[in-house]
Design an enzyme around this catalytic site. Structure first.
Site, PDB file in Angstrom:
ATOM      1  N   GLY A 253      44.759  58.426  -4.433  1.00 20.34           N
ATOM      2  CA  GLY A 253      44.056  57.305  -3.942  1.00 20.34           C
ATOM      3  C   GLY A 253      44.758  57.144  -2.415  1.00 20.34           C
ATOM      4  O   GLY A 253      43.795  56.543  -1.451  1.00 20.34           O
ATOM      5  N   ASP A 254      45.761  57.553  -2.239  1.00 22.58           N
ATOM      6  CA  ASP A 254      46.337  57.130  -0.696  1.00 22.58           C
ATOM      7  C   ASP A 254      45.884  58.228   0.218  1.00 22.58           C
ATOM      8  O   ASP A 254      45.431  57.946   1.326  1.00 22.58           O
ATOM      9  CB  ASP A 254      47.790  57.374  -0.711  1.00 22.58           C
ATOM     10  CG  ASP A 254      48.721  56.542  -1.756  1.00 22.58           C
ATOM     11  OD1 ASP A 254      48.237  55.454  -1.965  1.00 22.58           O
ATOM     12  OD2 ASP A 254      49.690  56.900  -2.198  1.00 22.58           O
TER      13      ASP A 254
END
Length: 310
Positions: A253-254
């Protein structure tokens, strides 16, 4: 300039344990360590995408110094403040037999409201209109629950675009300050409304309500391997998930947030941002630990991205 804020960073220790068993002796077959924390992960990926960022936040003790040294070795610009205590070490356990990823996270340092206030004041002196600030991850012990509201509001008033990637009460507080963009996953968005959102239509409808209620310009709802929804006031795009061999889902997600920040800074269209972030997220899933995928891998995945306007 893109700034990433990590107020509760960590040294990520990723180990592989085949057939992880509770209440038994488990043997590690491979191990790696990476400087981590959501904002730091974003900065690492931005660098591999050819962008520049300043990784900022709070560190403590020998672990903090190890993280700072590793980031400097990567050539990343930093702006960290050291406080008393020891930055946490987080264990990421990958079981390649059961196909599971288990996180064991330490609590980290304790930080007072006064320290956070001084740090914010220093950052606000650096921020100029048009900068992008990524605020993400958990908060250190001792910090006020409205910290993300205060920080988002401060950066917005300086003319910066705030990308907020948090969950639970931290996300609820930050929403009140109208961040430019948020990136909840489907479970986090469901938790905000107190019911399970099962379909694309339900997710899109709920996201649009949040955009209108809080003045958010863009929302990306990630759904793991099922893809993601990308929404602006005028467009909604569904991107299918890319099927790739899984090394570790930690930090995926980062990496999406990193690509979104780079796309925003470069003025890319929504379609271009969809392709870049989808390919970047998939490429980082193929990596071990929270290391950032090389751009060559991302580039090969770009033509494989499939998306639909809805």
């Amino acid at each position: 300039m893109i700034y990433t804020v990590t107020l509760n960073p960590a040294l990520d220790k990723t180990v592989e344990i085949p057939s992880l068993t509770v209440d038994a002796v488990n043997r590690i077959t491979s191990m790696r360590t990476d400087p981590g924390g959501k904002g730091i992960n974003v900065s690492k990926v931005i660098s591999n995408l050819g962008g520049r960022s300043i990784a900022a936040g709070i560190l403590g003790g020998d672990t903090g110094r190890s993280i700072l040294s590793a980031l400097e070795d990567m050539g990343l610009a930093t702006c960290f403040h050291f406080v008393e205590g020891e930055t946490r070490t987080n264990m990421k356990i990958i079981d390649p037999v059961s196909h599971t990823n288990t996180d064991i996270n330490e609590p980290g340092v304790t930080v007072s409201e006064e320290i956070l206030g001084g740090l914010l004041a220093e950052f606000l002196e650096k921020i100029v209109e048009g900068d992008i600030v990524v605020i993400s991850g958990s908060m250190p012990k001792g910090s006020p629950k409205d910290t993300y509201f205060t920080w988002t509001k401060g950066f917005r008033e300086k003319g910066a675009k705030v990308i907020l990637d948090a969950d639970g009460e931290l996300l609820k507080a930050g929403l009140q300050a109208s961040p430019y963009m948020i990136k909840p996953n489907n479970h986090e968005l469901s938790a905000l409304v107190g019911r399970t959102l099962k379909t694309l239509e339900e997710l899109a409808e709920t996201a649009r309500v949040f955009m209108k209620e809080y003045g958010i310009a863009k929302i990306v709802v990630s759904m793991g391997g099922d893809g993601a929804l990308y929404m602006t006031a005028d467009e909604t795009i569904y991107a299918e998930g890319l099927k790739v061999p899984v090394g570790s889902t930690v930090g995926a997600g980062d990496s999406v947030v990193a690509a979104l920040a780079v796309a925003e800074e470069k003025g890319m269209s929504l379609e271009e941002a969809v392709c870049l972030s989808t390919a970047t997220g998939a490429a980082n899933v193929m990596c071990s630990g929270t290391q950032a995928a090389e751009y060559e891998v991302i580039e090969k995945l770009l033509p494989k991205v499939v998306f639909h306007k809805i």
